[in-house]
Design a protein around this motif. Structure first.
Motif, PDB file in Angstrom:
ATOM      1  N   MET B   1     -27.745  14.902  -5.722  1.00  0.00           N
ATOM      2  CA  MET B   1     -27.826  16.325  -5.029  1.00  0.00           C
ATOM      3  C   MET B   1     -25.381  16.308  -5.794  1.00  0.00           C
ATOM      4  SD  MET B   1     -27.521  17.464  -2.286  1.00  0.00           S
ATOM      5  CE  MET B   1     -26.596  19.077  -1.495  1.00  0.00           C
ATOM      6  N   ALA B   2     -25.153  15.464  -5.732  1.00  0.00           N
ATOM      7  CA  ALA B   2     -23.441  15.224  -6.877  1.00  0.00           C
ATOM      8  C   ALA B   2     -23.768  15.650  -7.645  1.00  0.00           C
ATOM      9  CB  ALA B   2     -23.048  14.072  -6.422  1.00  0.00           C
ATOM     10  N   ASN B   3     -24.930  14.846  -8.647  1.00  0.00           N
ATOM     11  CA  ASN B   3     -24.646  15.418  -9.875  1.00  0.00           C
ATOM     12  C   ASN B   3     -25.040  17.249 -10.706  1.00  0.00           C
ATOM     13  OD1 ASN B   3     -25.021  14.967 -12.821  1.00  0.00           O
ATOM     14  ND2 ASN B   3     -27.048  13.961 -12.583  1.00  0.00           N
ATOM     15  N   ASN B   4     -25.891  17.733  -8.958  1.00  0.00           N
ATOM     16  CA  ASN B   4     -26.190  19.005  -8.866  1.00  0.00           C
ATOM     17  C   ASN B   4     -25.334  19.949  -9.420  1.00  0.00           C
ATOM     18  OD1 ASN B   4     -28.670  20.778  -9.571  1.00  0.00           O
ATOM     19  ND2 ASN B   4     -29.130  20.409  -7.342  1.00  0.00           N
ATOM     20  N   ALA B   5     -23.979  19.343  -7.906  1.00  0.00           N
ATOM     21  CA  ALA B   5     -23.004  20.458  -7.753  1.00  0.00           C
ATOM     22  C   ALA B   5     -21.913  19.971  -9.916  1.00  0.00           C
ATOM     23  CB  ALA B   5     -22.105  19.135  -6.068  1.00  0.00           C
ATOM     24  N   GLY B   6     -21.602  19.331  -9.537  1.00  0.00           N
ATOM     25  CA  GLY B   6     -21.140  19.220 -10.829  1.00  0.00           C
ATOM     26  C   GLY B   6     -22.128  19.629 -12.036  1.00  0.00           C
ATOM     27  N   HIS B   7     -23.202  20.002 -11.748  1.00  0.00           N
ATOM     28  CA  HIS B   7     -23.926  21.300 -13.183  1.00  0.00           C
ATOM     29  C   HIS B   7     -23.075  22.366 -12.669  1.00  0.00           C
ATOM     30  CE1 HIS B   7     -26.930  22.293 -16.466  1.00  0.00           C
ATOM     31  NE2 HIS B   7     -27.274  22.499 -15.912  1.00  0.00           N
ATOM     32  N   GLU B   8     -23.514  22.192 -11.636  1.00  0.00           N
ATOM     33  CA  GLU B   8     -23.444  24.391 -10.704  1.00  0.00           C
ATOM     34  C   GLU B   8     -21.761  24.510 -11.353  1.00  0.00           C
ATOM     35  OE1 GLU B   8     -24.824  26.490  -9.445  1.00  0.00           O
ATOM     36  OE2 GLU B   8     -25.734  25.393 -10.088  1.00  0.00           O
ATOM     37  N   GLN B   9     -20.943  23.220 -10.932  1.00  0.00           N
ATOM     38  CA  GLN B   9     -19.361  23.417 -11.515  1.00  0.00           C
ATOM     39  C   GLN B   9     -19.163  23.289 -13.138  1.00  0.00           C
ATOM     40  OE1 GLN B   9     -16.887  24.363  -9.796  1.00  0.00           O
ATOM     41  NE2 GLN B   9     -15.160  23.805 -10.980  1.00  0.00           N
ATOM     42  N   GLN B  10     -19.594  23.244 -14.103  1.00  0.00           N
ATOM     43  CA  GLN B  10     -19.999  22.830 -15.374  1.00  0.00           C
ATOM     44  C   GLN B  10     -20.087  24.405 -15.826  1.00  0.00           C
ATOM     45  OE1 GLN B  10     -18.360  20.649 -16.637  1.00  0.00           O
ATOM     46  NE2 GLN B  10     -18.973  22.077 -18.880  1.00  0.00           N
ATOM     47  N   LYS B  11     -21.133  25.362 -14.940  1.00  0.00           N
ATOM     48  CA  LYS B  11     -21.818  26.509 -15.141  1.00  0.00           C
ATOM     49  C   LYS B  11     -21.250  27.367 -15.370  1.00  0.00           C
ATOM     50  CE  LYS B  11     -25.902  27.588 -14.154  1.00  0.00           C
ATOM     51  NZ  LYS B  11     -27.258  27.406 -13.782  1.00  0.00           N
ATOM     52  N   LYS B  12     -20.636  27.339 -14.033  1.00  0.00           N
ATOM     53  CA  LYS B  12     -19.543  28.335 -13.607  1.00  0.00           C
ATOM     54  C   LYS B  12     -18.010  27.985 -14.345  1.00  0.00           C
ATOM     55  CE  LYS B  12     -19.112  28.348  -9.161  1.00  0.00           C
ATOM     56  NZ  LYS B  12     -18.418  27.552  -7.546  1.00  0.00           N
ATOM     57  N   VAL B  13     -17.863  27.375 -15.165  1.00  0.00           N
ATOM     58  CA  VAL B  13     -16.132  27.005 -16.279  1.00  0.00           C
ATOM     59  C   VAL B  13     -16.985  28.112 -17.162  1.00  0.00           C
ATOM     60  CG1 VAL B  13     -14.392  25.413 -17.322  1.00  0.00           C
ATOM     61  CG2 VAL B  13     -15.336  24.866 -15.141  1.00  0.00           C
ATOM     62  N   GLU B  14     -18.369  27.400 -17.861  1.00  0.00           N
ATOM     63  CA  GLU B  14     -18.228  27.745 -19.663  1.00  0.00           C
ATOM     64  C   GLU B  14     -18.413  29.340 -18.943  1.00  0.00           C
ATOM     65  OE1 GLU B  14     -18.898  26.854 -21.737  1.00  0.00           O
ATOM     66  OE2 GLU B  14     -18.585  24.782 -21.123  1.00  0.00           O
ATOM     67  N   ALA B  15     -18.723  30.023 -17.602  1.00  0.00           N
ATOM     68  CA  ALA B  15     -19.289  31.285 -17.884  1.00  0.00           C
ATOM     69  C   ALA B  15     -17.568  32.140 -17.759  1.00  0.00           C
ATOM     70  CB  ALA B  15     -19.881  31.783 -16.811  1.00  0.00           C
ATOM     71  N   GLU B  16     -17.007  31.248 -17.089  1.00  0.00           N
ATOM     72  CA  GLU B  16     -15.169  31.987 -17.415  1.00  0.00           C
ATOM     73  C   GLU B  16     -14.582  31.799 -18.529  1.00  0.00           C
ATOM     74  OE1 GLU B  16     -13.495  32.476 -14.600  1.00  0.00           O
ATOM     75  OE2 GLU B  16     -11.895  33.281 -16.014  1.00  0.00           O
ATOM     76  N   ARG B  17     -15.318  30.184 -19.287  1.00  0.00           N
ATOM     77  CA  ARG B  17     -14.653  31.023 -20.400  1.00  0.00           C
ATOM     78  C   ARG B  17     -15.509  31.406 -21.666  1.00  0.00           C
ATOM     79  NH1 ARG B  17     -15.841  27.834 -24.877  1.00  0.00           N
ATOM     80  NH2 ARG B  17     -17.657  27.649 -24.241  1.00  0.00           N
ATOM     81  N   ALA B  18     -16.370  32.149 -21.270  1.00  0.00           N
ATOM     82  CA  ALA B  18     -17.223  32.713 -22.289  1.00  0.00           C
ATOM     83  C   ALA B  18     -17.044  34.455 -21.875  1.00  0.00           C
ATOM     84  CB  ALA B  18     -18.861  33.047 -21.951  1.00  0.00           C
ATOM     85  N   LYS B  19     -16.440  34.369 -20.208  1.00  0.00           N
ATOM     86  CA  LYS B  19     -15.281  36.326 -20.077  1.00  0.00           C
ATOM     87  C   LYS B  19     -14.485  36.419 -20.312  1.00  0.00           C
ATOM     88  CE  LYS B  19     -15.067  38.353 -16.016  1.00  0.00           C
ATOM     89  NZ  LYS B  19     -14.998  37.865 -14.326  1.00  0.00           N
ATOM     90  N   ARG B  20     -13.196  34.983 -20.288  1.00  0.00           N
ATOM     91  CA  ARG B  20     -12.163  35.306 -21.841  1.00  0.00           C
ATOM     92  C   ARG B  20     -12.408  35.273 -22.978  1.00  0.00           C
ATOM     93  NH1 ARG B  20      -8.092  32.732 -18.211  1.00  0.00           N
ATOM     94  NH2 ARG B  20      -8.972  33.074 -16.054  1.00  0.00           N
TER      95      ARG B  20
END
Lengths: 316, 56
Positions: B1-20
């Motif tokens: 569960m915690a691993n999943n949340a971490g993965h989601e967070q990582q994806k969000k950060v990556e998306a943000e980085r690509a957008k910037r």
């Protein structure tokens, strides 16, 4: 720096927009810079091709905006604790400090080089001096160390008409120094009026503004002193041939109002009324500076129209 | 569960980085375009009539 740390505080799905980068350039300050630089250019003797005039004005504007971005980068730690600045892009978390630093540095260098290469190096040099003065002397050195911060730092805001003048003439003269002095003498009463009613903000973040260090009474005394010094400087363009009779009348009348408000601030020291009058002086001071430069501009345009009329009459 | 949340967070950060990164690329392109136009216009102004003044 880890990505997670770098983007800490960024709201979900709310990356920076163009508007956030414009906000980083302090558009309100920038508008005053554009206007005073334009007046400096128009008041200068001789002429500049409109395309080069536009480029000069653009470079001065971008340079001023870049220094605003660098100021926000350096001051982000205190900005987040002050009501007036808490909504700026970095404290709000929409722009990272690194982005602001890169943005400000690139625009600073580009604007100075472009102005120097395409217009002239006196103007380019003065723009570099302005940006350097604002960032290194005011923001990094004076602002957090001395209550005289805005007295000396005010020079940075006073340079734009001088740069505009230099863009046209390629040099510095008495007239452009007078334009510089008007803004230089105007800055202390203008900012101290604001500091009087924003005193607690500055106190909280440890910026030694005059009301914080010397108290509101001493600040009121200094506002009066600087206002008394400002009025003759404000009128002086008439005596060196830079302003005409309408300038003399406007600067005298508005100068008298400025002084009257300064004395009102001096006398009213307690409660909400004191804050209200300080705010009144702050707002009026903006109008005062704007009006003085607007009249100089208006007189120059009228001169051109008269000359154009005479030219047409000769060749009609 | 915690691993999943971490993965989601990582994806969000990556998306943000690509957008910037994309925003930065567009800003650089626009900035360079503006510089090209400014230098071209200023060069023409500096040359003035001399651009056509060539000895045959």
């Amino acid at each position: 720096m880890a990505i997670e740390t770098q983007y800490q505080g960024i709201r979900d799905g709310a990356g920076p927009g163009v508007g956030d980068f414009i906000a980083l350039m302090k558009p309100r300050v920038m508008s005053l810079v554009v206007f005073t630089a334009l007046v400096g250019m128009m008041a200068a003797p001789g002429g500049l091709h409109p395309v080069l005039g536009f480029i000069a004005l653009l470079c001065i504007t971008v340079g001023a905006g870049a220094s605003g971005a660098l100021n926000m980068w350096y001051d982000a730690d205190i900005d987040r604790h002050m009501a007036r600045t808490a909504a700026r892009p970095i404290p709000r978390g929409v722009v990272t400090a690194e982005e602001a630093l890169t943005f400000g540095t690139v625009l600073s260098v580009t604007s100075v080089l472009t102005l120097g290469v395409l217009v002239n190096w006196v103007a380019g040099g003065l723009l570099a001096l302005t940006i350097g003065f604002y960032i290194f002397i005011y923001t990094m050195w004076l602002k957090r160390r001395t209550p005289q911060n805005i007295v000396i730092g005010g020079a940075a805001g006073a340079f734009p008409p001088m740069i505009g003048w230099a863009a046209v003439t390629g040099g510095v003269s008495v007239e452009s120094i007078v334009l510089f002095l008007i803004i230089f003498m105007w800055t202390p009463p203008h900012f101290w009026a604001l500091a009087l009613y924003r005193c607690r903000d500055y106190e909280r973040v440890g910026v030694p503004m005059l009301p914080v260090v010397a108290g509101p009474d001493e600040t009121r005394r200094q506002i009066v002193i600087y206002s008394i010094l400002l009025i003759p400087v404000g009128i002086s363009p008439y005596f060196i041939g830079l302003g005409g009779i309408s300038y003399l009348v406007t600067s005298s009348v508005l100068g008298a109002v400025f002084l009257w408000l300064a004395f009102k601030v001096y006398r009213t020291r307690e409660g909400r009324e004191a804050d209200r009058i300080a705010k009144q002086l702050f707002v009026f001071s903006i109008f005062y500076l704007f009006a003085l430069f607007a009249v100089l501009l208006g007189e120059k345009i009228a001169e051109w129209l008269v000359a154009l009329g005479a030219f047409k009459a000769i060749f009609a | 569960m915690a691993n999943n949340a971490g993965h989601e967070q990582q994806k969000k950060v990556e998306a943000e980085r690509a957008k910037r990164q994309r925003l930065r690329s567009i800003a650089i392109a626009v900035g360079l375009g503006v510089l090209v136009v400014l230098f071209y216009a200023a060069t023409i102004v500096h040359l003035g009539g001399n651009a056509l003044n060539r000895p045959m």
